[in-house]
Design a protein around this motif. Structure first.
Motif, PDB file in Angstrom:
ATOM      1  N   PHE A 114       2.194   6.738  -7.012  1.00  0.00           N
ATOM      2  CA  PHE A 114       1.222   7.677  -7.561  1.00  0.00           C
ATOM      3  C   PHE A 114       1.505   9.107  -7.103  1.00  0.00           C
ATOM      4  O   PHE A 114       1.291  10.056  -7.863  1.00  0.00           O
ATOM      5  CB  PHE A 114      -0.202   7.254  -7.208  1.00  0.00           C
ATOM      6  CG  PHE A 114      -0.697   6.123  -8.051  1.00  0.00           C
ATOM      7  CD1 PHE A 114      -0.886   6.292  -9.414  1.00  0.00           C
ATOM      8  CD2 PHE A 114      -0.949   4.883  -7.500  1.00  0.00           C
ATOM      9  CE1 PHE A 114      -1.331   5.246 -10.209  1.00  0.00           C
ATOM     10  CE2 PHE A 114      -1.398   3.834  -8.288  1.00  0.00           C
ATOM     11  CZ  PHE A 114      -1.588   4.018  -9.646  1.00  0.00           C
ATOM     12  N   ALA A 115       2.006   9.279  -5.885  1.00  0.00           N
ATOM     13  CA  ALA A 115       2.333  10.631  -5.410  1.00  0.00           C
ATOM     14  C   ALA A 115       3.476  11.236  -6.220  1.00  0.00           C
ATOM     15  O   ALA A 115       3.427  12.409  -6.608  1.00  0.00           O
ATOM     16  CB  ALA A 115       2.702  10.585  -3.927  1.00  0.00           C
ATOM     17  N   MET A 145       2.385   1.727  -3.453  1.00  0.00           N
ATOM     18  CA  MET A 145       1.401   2.252  -4.405  1.00  0.00           C
ATOM     19  C   MET A 145       1.172   3.742  -4.196  1.00  0.00           C
ATOM     20  O   MET A 145       1.154   4.524  -5.157  1.00  0.00           O
ATOM     21  CB  MET A 145       0.085   1.485  -4.263  1.00  0.00           C
ATOM     22  CG  MET A 145       0.160   0.050  -4.718  1.00  0.00           C
ATOM     23  SD  MET A 145      -1.324  -0.898  -4.340  1.00  0.00           S
ATOM     24  CE  MET A 145      -2.498  -0.158  -5.442  1.00  0.00           C
ATOM     25  N   CYS A 146       1.027   4.148  -2.944  1.00  0.00           N
ATOM     26  CA  CYS A 146       0.805   5.570  -2.652  1.00  0.00           C
ATOM     27  C   CYS A 146       2.003   6.417  -3.073  1.00  0.00           C
ATOM     28  O   CYS A 146       1.840   7.499  -3.651  1.00  0.00           O
ATOM     29  CB  CYS A 146       0.523   5.760  -1.156  1.00  0.00           C
ATOM     30  SG  CYS A 146      -1.044   5.051  -0.623  1.00  0.00           S
ATOM     31  N   ILE A 147       3.209   5.935  -2.795  1.00  0.00           N
ATOM     32  CA  ILE A 147       4.409   6.698  -3.141  1.00  0.00           C
ATOM     33  C   ILE A 147       4.562   6.812  -4.652  1.00  0.00           C
ATOM     34  O   ILE A 147       4.889   7.893  -5.171  1.00  0.00           O
ATOM     35  CB  ILE A 147       5.658   6.058  -2.492  1.00  0.00           C
ATOM     36  CG1 ILE A 147       5.625   6.285  -0.983  1.00  0.00           C
ATOM     37  CG2 ILE A 147       6.938   6.628  -3.072  1.00  0.00           C
ATOM     38  CD1 ILE A 147       6.653   5.505  -0.209  1.00  0.00           C
ATOM     39  N   LEU A 155       0.829  -1.206   0.000  1.00  0.00           N
ATOM     40  CA  LEU A 155       0.000   0.000   0.000  1.00  0.00           C
ATOM     41  C   LEU A 155       0.866   1.260   0.000  1.00  0.00           C
ATOM     42  O   LEU A 155       0.584   2.220  -0.731  1.00  0.00           O
ATOM     43  CB  LEU A 155      -0.933  -0.023   1.215  1.00  0.00           C
ATOM     44  CG  LEU A 155      -1.988   1.068   1.284  1.00  0.00           C
ATOM     45  CD1 LEU A 155      -2.958   0.931   0.117  1.00  0.00           C
ATOM     46  CD2 LEU A 155      -2.725   1.002   2.598  1.00  0.00           C
ATOM     47  N   ALA A 156       1.929   1.254   0.808  1.00  0.00           N
ATOM     48  CA  ALA A 156       2.836   2.403   0.851  1.00  0.00           C
ATOM     49  C   ALA A 156       3.525   2.596  -0.499  1.00  0.00           C
ATOM     50  O   ALA A 156       3.661   3.724  -0.983  1.00  0.00           O
ATOM     51  CB  ALA A 156       3.867   2.211   1.959  1.00  0.00           C
TER      52      ALA A 156
END
Length: 196
Positions: free
Chosen positions: A168-169, A164-166, A161-162
């Protein structure tokens, strides 16, 4: 116990205590670790210091963690710079195309939406390649080291999850920066511009 010529302790025990081991261990607990160690060293007795082994193991794990964290941080920074540079250069080289689209009536919001879809495709492509390889590599490391600590494999939900977030960020931030530079362009000047 009796003393042998090599200054080691010989214990006489019943055969039932061996339980298949050729050399059973005699564990000694003491309130004064240093005094016991000095005594054993002074008398040149053979012994195995489990506390010292544990401390060496912890030092080795700490050293591996520090080096691996530093290596991962360095690789991550290189990847972030690479993604930022690629997206910014891609948009900068297409300024003329974007100027033409804006001159025929495409609004800035529509251009931004189009680039956001492109950003999502970049992110999903990166995840589609990186996640399976990362999970296979993680499971491979577990398969090599898991037998040492007898722990069951757990899927790293929070790490995935981390990641994926990083991803896309980073892609979104670099796309937003590049689009903010496009907003300042005059469409006519962008059309006239020759890519070199």
């Amino acid at each position: 116990p009796s003393w042998s010529d090599t200054n080691s302790v010989t214990l006489i025990m019943p055969l039932s205590m061996y339980e298949g081991d050729d050399s059973p261990d005699l564990l000694v607990k003491t309130d004064s670790y240093q005094k016991m160690k000095e005594y054993l060293d002074t008398n040149e007795l053979e012994y195995m210091d489990h506390m010292d082994q544990e401390m060496q193991y912890r030092d080795m794990v700490t050293m591996v963690n520090v080096f691996s964290t530093g290596f991962i941080a360095l690789i991550s920074l290189i990847c972030v710079c690479n993604v930022f540079n690629t997206i910014y250069t891609n948009i900068a080289l297409r300024r003329r195309d974007f100027g033409m689209l804006r001159s025929v009536g495409m609004q800035t919001k529509e251009l931004y939406r189009m680039l956001m879809c492109e950003c999502l495709s970049y992110g999903f492509t990166a995840l589609g390649c990186g996640l399976p390889l990362g999970l296979l590599g993680g499971y491979g490391i577990y398969a090599l080291t898991g037998s040492m600590n007898d722990e069951a494999y757990t899927f790293p939900f929070m790490a995935v999850l981390a990641a994926m977030c990083i991803i896309f960020a980073v892609v979104l931030a670099s796309m937003t920066y590049a689009v903010s530079r496009l907003k300042k362009d005059n469409p006519i000047d962008a059309i006239r511009m020759e890519n070199t």
